[in-house]
Motif scaffolding. Structure first.
Motif, PDB file in Angstrom:
ATOM      1  N   SER A 110      53.257   2.126-120.494  1.00  0.00           N
ATOM      2  CA  SER A 110      52.348   1.739-121.576  1.00  0.00           C
ATOM      3  C   SER A 110      52.542   0.279-121.981  1.00  0.00           C
ATOM      4  CB  SER A 110      52.556   2.646-122.794  1.00  0.00           C
ATOM      5  OG  SER A 110      53.895   2.581-123.261  1.00  0.00           O
ATOM      6  N   PHE A 111      53.656  -0.295-121.576  1.00  0.00           N
ATOM      7  CA  PHE A 111      53.918  -1.703-121.871  1.00  0.00           C
ATOM      8  C   PHE A 111      52.811  -2.596-121.309  1.00  0.00           C
ATOM      9  CE2 PHE A 111      55.864  -5.857-121.104  1.00  0.00           C
ATOM     10  CZ  PHE A 111      56.553  -6.073-122.285  1.00  0.00           C
ATOM     11  N   PHE A 112      52.179  -2.163-120.229  1.00  0.00           N
ATOM     12  CA  PHE A 112      51.190  -2.998-119.545  1.00  0.00           C
ATOM     13  C   PHE A 112      49.770  -2.791-120.073  1.00  0.00           C
ATOM     14  CE2 PHE A 112      54.808  -2.712-116.737  1.00  0.00           C
ATOM     15  CZ  PHE A 112      54.948  -4.023-116.307  1.00  0.00           C
ATOM     16  N   ALA A 113      49.607  -1.971-121.092  1.00  0.00           N
ATOM     17  CA  ALA A 113      48.282  -1.749-121.669  1.00  0.00           C
ATOM     18  C   ALA A 113      47.794  -3.013-122.379  1.00  0.00           C
ATOM     19  CB  ALA A 113      48.328  -0.587-122.654  1.00  0.00           C
ATOM     20  N   PRO A 114      46.484  -3.275-122.385  1.00  0.00           N
ATOM     21  CA  PRO A 114      45.937  -4.448-123.080  1.00  0.00           C
ATOM     22  C   PRO A 114      46.208  -4.377-124.583  1.00  0.00           C
ATOM     23  CG  PRO A 114      44.318  -3.489-121.583  1.00  0.00           C
ATOM     24  CD  PRO A 114      45.447  -2.499-121.695  1.00  0.00           C
ATOM     25  N   MET A 115      46.151  -5.538-125.240  1.00  0.00           N
ATOM     26  CA  MET A 115      46.315  -5.618-126.687  1.00  0.00           C
ATOM     27  C   MET A 115      45.058  -6.228-127.295  1.00  0.00           C
ATOM     28  SD  MET A 115      50.286  -6.923-127.133  1.00  0.00           S
ATOM     29  CE  MET A 115      50.258  -6.718-128.929  1.00  0.00           C
ATOM     30  N   ASP A 116      44.497  -5.555-128.284  1.00  0.00           N
ATOM     31  CA  ASP A 116      43.255  -6.021-128.895  1.00  0.00           C
ATOM     32  C   ASP A 116      43.410  -7.385-129.572  1.00  0.00           C
ATOM     33  OD1 ASP A 116      42.039  -3.709-128.058  1.00  0.00           O
ATOM     34  OD2 ASP A 116      42.264  -2.668-129.974  1.00  0.00           O
ATOM     35  N   VAL A 117      44.609  -7.685-130.037  1.00  0.00           N
ATOM     36  CA  VAL A 117      44.798  -8.922-130.800  1.00  0.00           C
ATOM     37  C   VAL A 117      44.978 -10.150-129.924  1.00  0.00           C
ATOM     38  CG1 VAL A 117      45.781  -7.741-132.794  1.00  0.00           C
ATOM     39  CG2 VAL A 117      47.291  -8.504-130.956  1.00  0.00           C
ATOM     40  N   ILE A 118      45.074  -9.958-128.599  1.00  0.00           N
ATOM     41  CA  ILE A 118      45.275 -11.081-127.687  1.00  0.00           C
ATOM     42  C   ILE A 118      43.963 -11.420-126.994  1.00  0.00           C
ATOM     43  CG2 ILE A 118      46.560 -11.972-125.705  1.00  0.00           C
ATOM     44  CD1 ILE A 118      48.272 -11.386-128.143  1.00  0.00           C
ATOM     45  N   GLU A 119      43.508 -12.660-127.192  1.00  0.00           N
ATOM     46  CA  GLU A 119      42.292 -13.106-126.528  1.00  0.00           C
ATOM     47  C   GLU A 119      42.627 -13.711-125.166  1.00  0.00           C
ATOM     48  OE1 GLU A 119      40.266 -15.803-129.077  1.00  0.00           O
ATOM     49  OE2 GLU A 119      39.975 -14.333-130.693  1.00  0.00           O
ATOM     50  N   GLU A 120      41.691 -13.643-124.239  1.00  0.00           N
ATOM     51  CA  GLU A 120      41.842 -14.236-122.909  1.00  0.00           C
ATOM     52  C   GLU A 120      43.135 -13.774-122.237  1.00  0.00           C
ATOM     53  OE1 GLU A 120      41.417 -18.448-123.164  1.00  0.00           O
ATOM     54  OE2 GLU A 120      39.447 -18.342-124.096  1.00  0.00           O
ATOM     55  N   GLN A 121      43.291 -12.466-122.138  1.00  0.00           N
ATOM     56  CA  GLN A 121      44.474 -11.896-121.498  1.00  0.00           C
ATOM     57  C   GLN A 121      44.409 -12.094-119.986  1.00  0.00           C
ATOM     58  OE1 GLN A 121      45.250  -7.848-122.869  1.00  0.00           O
ATOM     59  NE2 GLN A 121      44.086  -8.236-124.726  1.00  0.00           N
ATOM     60  N   VAL A 122      45.561 -12.426-119.398  1.00  0.00           N
ATOM     61  CA  VAL A 122      45.614 -12.561-117.953  1.00  0.00           C
ATOM     62  C   VAL A 122      45.719 -11.171-117.325  1.00  0.00           C
ATOM     63  CG1 VAL A 122      46.765 -14.790-118.170  1.00  0.00           C
ATOM     64  CG2 VAL A 122      48.144 -12.736-117.810  1.00  0.00           C
ATOM     65  N   GLU A 123      45.321 -11.064-116.075  1.00  0.00           N
ATOM     66  CA  GLU A 123      45.430  -9.798-115.359  1.00  0.00           C
ATOM     67  C   GLU A 123      46.834  -9.683-114.773  1.00  0.00           C
ATOM     68  OE1 GLU A 123      43.400  -7.361-111.616  1.00  0.00           O
ATOM     69  OE2 GLU A 123      42.459  -9.185-112.407  1.00  0.00           O
ATOM     70  N   ILE A 124      47.546  -8.632-115.138  1.00  0.00           N
ATOM     71  CA  ILE A 124      48.920  -8.421-114.681  1.00  0.00           C
ATOM     72  C   ILE A 124      48.940  -7.370-113.569  1.00  0.00           C
ATOM     73  CG2 ILE A 124      51.255  -7.722-115.336  1.00  0.00           C
ATOM     74  CD1 ILE A 124      50.402 -10.348-116.591  1.00  0.00           C
ATOM     75  N   THR A 125      49.597  -7.699-112.470  1.00  0.00           N
ATOM     76  CA  THR A 125      49.746  -6.776-111.355  1.00  0.00           C
ATOM     77  C   THR A 125      51.226  -6.568-111.078  1.00  0.00           C
ATOM     78  OG1 THR A 125      47.706  -7.620-110.363  1.00  0.00           O
ATOM     79  CG2 THR A 125      49.152  -6.319-108.949  1.00  0.00           C
ATOM     80  N   GLN A 126      51.638  -5.313-110.933  1.00  0.00           N
ATOM     81  CA  GLN A 126      53.022  -5.004-110.585  1.00  0.00           C
ATOM     82  C   GLN A 126      53.182  -5.052-109.064  1.00  0.00           C
ATOM     83  OE1 GLN A 126      54.715  -1.583-112.773  1.00  0.00           O
ATOM     84  NE2 GLN A 126      52.888  -1.666-114.072  1.00  0.00           N
ATOM     85  N   VAL A 127      54.170  -5.825-108.623  1.00  0.00           N
ATOM     86  CA  VAL A 127      54.378  -6.044-107.187  1.00  0.00           C
ATOM     87  C   VAL A 127      55.864  -5.920-106.866  1.00  0.00           C
ATOM     88  CG1 VAL A 127      52.380  -7.595-107.037  1.00  0.00           C
ATOM     89  CG2 VAL A 127      54.654  -8.538-107.502  1.00  0.00           C
ATOM     90  N   PRO A 128      56.223  -5.807-105.579  1.00  0.00           N
ATOM     91  CA  PRO A 128      57.642  -5.820-105.198  1.00  0.00           C
ATOM     92  C   PRO A 128      58.277  -7.164-105.536  1.00  0.00           C
ATOM     93  CG  PRO A 128      56.266  -4.974-103.412  1.00  0.00           C
ATOM     94  CD  PRO A 128      55.332  -5.549-104.428  1.00  0.00           C
ATOM     95  N   LEU A 129      59.599  -7.171-105.627  1.00  0.00           N
ATOM     96  CA  LEU A 129      60.325  -8.374-106.014  1.00  0.00           C
ATOM     97  C   LEU A 129      59.971  -9.568-105.136  1.00  0.00           C
ATOM     98  CD1 LEU A 129      62.508  -9.950-107.513  1.00  0.00           C
ATOM     99  CD2 LEU A 129      64.232  -8.834-106.074  1.00  0.00           C
ATOM    100  N   GLU A 130      59.863  -9.354-103.833  1.00  0.00           N
ATOM    101  CA  GLU A 130      59.630 -10.478-102.934  1.00  0.00           C
ATOM    102  C   GLU A 130      58.270 -11.147-103.152  1.00  0.00           C
ATOM    103  OE1 GLU A 130      59.192  -6.582-100.501  1.00  0.00           O
ATOM    104  OE2 GLU A 130      60.540  -7.430-102.032  1.00  0.00           O
ATOM    105  N   ASP A 131      57.322 -10.446-103.807  1.00  0.00           N
ATOM    106  CA  ASP A 131      55.999 -11.017-104.054  1.00  0.00           C
ATOM    107  C   ASP A 131      55.811 -11.471-105.495  1.00  0.00           C
ATOM    108  OD1 ASP A 131      55.248 -10.365-101.398  1.00  0.00           O
ATOM    109  OD2 ASP A 131      54.684  -8.328-102.019  1.00  0.00           O
TER     110      ASP A 131
END
Length: 290
Positions: A110-131
């Protein structure tokens, strides 16, 4: 020198707002502390406001669900400010990049859910350490495992100059009678190895900024001298209060029970030595919140 009190009611008239810690003060991870609940209810009955200020890596809504599951009654608090929300805001603004390596447990997604109070949120992608472009840590995958087991991966991450976003600066927490490692232990290790860790919970400023925002949302504008921080973490709750120039109530029967010789109340000499060793000042001290 700290003043040892027997009950919050002895000093409550001096304050309009409590910044109250959760784990070790209001509950033990399994059950609420009945005396603490009643102390908060009494404070609210006199017109005070209770803001739960927690280093939980979870969003506010998830913290509220956790409190309900544990059995902490809704009528003993007014709002919540979590380290998780403070750190999420930074992540969603791109502080550790778009592609992140996640360290944590499945229930922390749930940590990765969007927040209404933040404008222009970047898109976060979970990847392996090497990437990865950065690291997001809500806590160890196994809270009972020695943090040193992460050395190999952290060495690689440091060589890539990755920043580690720490969602919970706590080093340990007591779940019932079991002591568990928190995200702060991993961030501390990464820093010791030469990596860069970013903190957002107590004792760091961002969570106190969030606390003031939460109070404003419920129509409260309180000067620092009328706020009391309550907590059992010397290097989080009490140090944070000291940095914000607000008074503090040190709950000695939590993380520092052994060092302070606390049974019902702390041993005065051991308490004084504990504070001196930590080089931290607590306005008041009490064995348990009541």
């Amino acid at each position: 020198m700290t003043q040892i009190i027997r009950a919050l009611s002895e000093i409550s008239d001096r304050y309009d707002v409590l910044y109250c810690d959760l784990w070790g003060c209001l509950h033990d991870g399994y059950s609420p502390f009945a005396d603490a609940v009643e102390a908060l209810r009494e404070f609210k009955a006199k017109g005070g406001m209770v803001l739960l200020l927690t280093n939980s890596p979870r969003p506010r809504a998830s913290v509220e669900k956790q409190l309900e599951k544990i059995g902490v009654p809704r009528d003993c608090w007014d709002s919540i400010a979590s380290s998780g929300d403070s750190a999420r805001a930074a992540m969603l603004r791109g502080m550790v990049g778009h592609k992140v390596w996640f360290i944590g447990q499945p229930h922390d997604q749930s940590f990765f859910a969007p927040m209404d109070v933040i404008e222009e949120q970047v898109e976060i992608t979970q990847v392996p350490l090497e990437d990865a472009e950065g690291i997001v840590c809500t806590g160890p995958e196994d809270p009972t495992a020695d943090p040193s087991e992460m050395r190999g991966k952290f060495l690689y991450a440091k060589q890539k100059n990755l920043k580690l976003l720490c969602a919970n600066p706590d080093i340990v927490v007591d779940r019932g009678d079991t002591r568990e490692w928190c995200a702060g232990a991993l961030a501390q290790l990464y820093t010791e190895m030469g990596g860069e860790s970013l903190y957002f919970g107590k004792p760091h400023a961002p969570i106190y900024e969030l606390a003031r925002m939460r109070l404003a949302q419920i129509g409260v504008d309180c000067p620092p001298e009328r706020i009391l921080a309550v907590g059992d973490g010397l290097k989080t709750d009490i140090l944070g209060a000291q940095g914000e120039a607000i008074d503090s109530l040190f709950i000695t029967g939590g993380l520092s029970r052994a060092e302070t010789g606390t049974t019902d109340q702390p041993d005065p000499e051991k308490l004084a030595q504990t504070l001196a060793d930590a080089q931290i000042e607590a306005t008041y001290s009490i064995g348990f919140l009541r």
